[in-house]
Design a protein around this motif. Sequence first.
Motif, PDB file in Angstrom:
ATOM      1  N   SER A 267       0.784  -1.200  -0.009  1.00  0.00           N
ATOM      2  CA  SER A 267      -0.019  -0.048   0.138  1.00  0.00           C
ATOM      3  C   SER A 267       0.808   1.235   0.215  1.00  0.00           C
ATOM      4  O   SER A 267       1.865   1.176   0.540  1.00  0.00           O
ATOM      5  CB  SER A 267      -0.884   0.079   1.207  1.00  0.00           C
ATOM      6  N   SER A 269      -0.268   3.953   1.296  1.00  0.00           N
ATOM      7  CA  SER A 269      -0.898   4.859   2.304  1.00  0.00           C
ATOM      8  C   SER A 269      -0.288   4.241   3.609  1.00  0.00           C
ATOM      9  O   SER A 269      -0.395   2.965   3.936  1.00  0.00           O
ATOM     10  CB  SER A 269      -2.218   4.741   2.286  1.00  0.00           C
ATOM     11  N   THR A 271      -1.277   4.710   6.589  1.00  0.00           N
ATOM     12  CA  THR A 271      -2.573   4.459   7.292  1.00  0.00           C
ATOM     13  C   THR A 271      -2.632   2.816   7.174  1.00  0.00           C
ATOM     14  O   THR A 271      -2.709   1.986   8.183  1.00  0.00           O
ATOM     15  CB  THR A 271      -3.779   5.157   7.242  1.00  0.00           C
ATOM     16  N   ILE A 272      -2.662   2.604   5.880  1.00  0.00           N
ATOM     17  CA  ILE A 272      -2.917   1.176   5.651  1.00  0.00           C
ATOM     18  C   ILE A 272      -1.936   0.146   6.030  1.00  0.00           C
ATOM     19  O   ILE A 272      -1.992  -1.108   6.311  1.00  0.00           O
ATOM     20  CB  ILE A 272      -3.366   0.941   4.187  1.00  0.00           C
ATOM     21  N   LEU A 275      -2.284  -0.820   9.182  1.00  0.00           N
ATOM     22  CA  LEU A 275      -3.219  -1.611   9.606  1.00  0.00           C
ATOM     23  C   LEU A 275      -2.800  -3.047   9.272  1.00  0.00           C
ATOM     24  O   LEU A 275      -3.100  -4.224   9.747  1.00  0.00           O
ATOM     25  CB  LEU A 275      -4.415  -1.587   8.810  1.00  0.00           C
ATOM     26  N   PHE A 309      -8.101  -3.525   0.740  1.00  0.00           N
ATOM     27  CA  PHE A 309      -7.802  -3.916   2.220  1.00  0.00           C
ATOM     28  C   PHE A 309      -8.822  -3.385   3.215  1.00  0.00           C
ATOM     29  O   PHE A 309      -9.309  -1.919   2.760  1.00  0.00           O
ATOM     30  CB  PHE A 309      -6.418  -3.581   2.431  1.00  0.00           C
ATOM     31  N   GLU A 312      -9.461   0.760   3.732  1.00  0.00           N
ATOM     32  CA  GLU A 312      -8.808   1.478   2.345  1.00  0.00           C
ATOM     33  C   GLU A 312     -10.105   2.375   1.865  1.00  0.00           C
ATOM     34  O   GLU A 312     -11.089   1.661   0.920  1.00  0.00           O
ATOM     35  CB  GLU A 312      -8.395   0.503   1.392  1.00  0.00           C
ATOM     36  N   LEU A 316      -7.654   6.818   0.758  1.00  0.00           N
ATOM     37  CA  LEU A 316      -6.426   6.131   1.002  1.00  0.00           C
ATOM     38  C   LEU A 316      -6.137   5.347  -0.200  1.00  0.00           C
ATOM     39  O   LEU A 316      -5.013   5.131  -0.621  1.00  0.00           O
ATOM     40  CB  LEU A 316      -6.761   5.354   2.060  1.00  0.00           C
ATOM     41  N   THR A 320      -2.418   5.599  -2.509  1.00  0.00           N
ATOM     42  CA  THR A 320      -1.623   4.831  -2.956  1.00  0.00           C
ATOM     43  C   THR A 320      -1.397   4.801  -4.565  1.00  0.00           C
ATOM     44  O   THR A 320      -0.369   4.848  -5.223  1.00  0.00           O
ATOM     45  CB  THR A 320      -2.336   3.304  -2.912  1.00  0.00           C
ATOM     46  N   TYR A 337      -7.616  -7.883  -2.578  1.00  0.00           N
ATOM     47  CA  TYR A 337      -7.385  -8.439  -1.235  1.00  0.00           C
ATOM     48  C   TYR A 337      -8.561  -9.324  -1.101  1.00  0.00           C
ATOM     49  O   TYR A 337      -9.741  -8.925  -1.497  1.00  0.00           O
ATOM     50  CB  TYR A 337      -7.887  -7.177  -0.168  1.00  0.00           C
TER      51      TYR A 337
END
Length: 442
Positions: A267, A269, A271-272, A275, A309, A312, A316, A320, A337
């Motif tokens: 990813s 991002s 944030t992702i 995770l 994911f 996402e 987000l 990417t 995913y």
Amino acid sequence: MENRKKVAFYTLGCKLNFSETSTIARSFQNEGFDRVDFEDEADIYVINTCSVTENADKQFKQIVKKALKHNDKAFVAAVGCYAQLKPEELAAVDGVDLVLGATEKFKITDYLNDLSKNEMGEVHSCEIEEADFYVGSYSIGDRTRAFLKVQDGCDYKCTYCTIPLARGISRSDTMENVLKNAKEISAQNIKEIVLTGVNIGDYGKGEFGNKKHEHTFLELVQNLDAVEGIERLRISSIEPNLLKNETIEFVAQSRTFVPHFHIPLQSGSNTILKLMKRRYMRELYTERVAKIREVMPHACIGVDVIVGFPGETDELFLETYNFLNALDISYLHVFTYSERDNTEAVAFDGVVPANVRAKRSKMLRGLSVKKRRAFYESQIATVRTVLFEGENKEGYIYGFTENYVKVKAPWNPELVNTLHDVVLTKIDDDGSVRFDFVHALA
């Protein structure tokens, strides 16, 4: 000689699986079996399974059907990652006689005393904690390049991944054995070796859960580079946090390692990435790409990325997309995913609808086409070395340059498994590249 049993193999999934199938096939040949193509009639069909995508699960049933169409009395065995994760599920598939998990697959011939069909598939699978020994593998005879396994298992805890459950802890082959296998491969006139494993940058951890690194990945690369007779070495896929600058610098000036890196991002991002429990942020990825470009401007850089994911959002995903669009890379492998049992991500909120996942996947695949085209265009008029492959595809022979540009020429059997310097001239309609020979063919 008429009584010799015939065995055929089908491999799903990754390069590592191909190397292991070849090793299992050699164990059959040592026991007096003849290996035949999967399309032929055989007494035993061995299917090496994969658990990474939904698709691989569904394919399994179709492959069993195909095997039994060739011989409805054939003995069918399933091995590999899916066989470790869901052995009962595979055993219940109509026509499957034997299911072997992670530790048992290399001893498959021990389980073949009786080749009569079973009412229900017989399962031999260990608790994955027992998969703590290492079996070296390499593939030969399947293609012009060989896949050499140097490492198995993974200690990472990415929240979407079942590989640690299917393959166990990270463990490595000994340096001596890797070098011995590399010499055996090169002695058989194979021009290119691709290093493979689950997490090859983690190379050096001993067996039995020994977390200490006996050697580093850099030492492995340095030692392999010194092996006589190997023409080309390729690093298959390596985590960005484990691809160190020293390795990049070594590859740039090495004798045999080619300027091609495949580096999973997953990813763009942060944030992702958090995770997912990846072990880096996107800034590190940018640094790795910049370092490769600094010392090998013509290198090919491939990227793995997962779309859809949990969590996402559109914003987000665009992070990417924009990150990859701005990055000087050569192509993408895009994975949609898919939920896997016994992974953390299954319980996450923010499930992305299937149609949105499909749309995002399509966007990134379109970006990949654009990136590959731009990379190929940047290589026109340069001199590269091509290794030609062994197949006649509709009157053409194909090959790859050291930096992974796919080239084509009218079929000529004399080119098979040979290396030639060429000038890349133009991109063909099918996306491959035409060329002129630098030296006239002898």
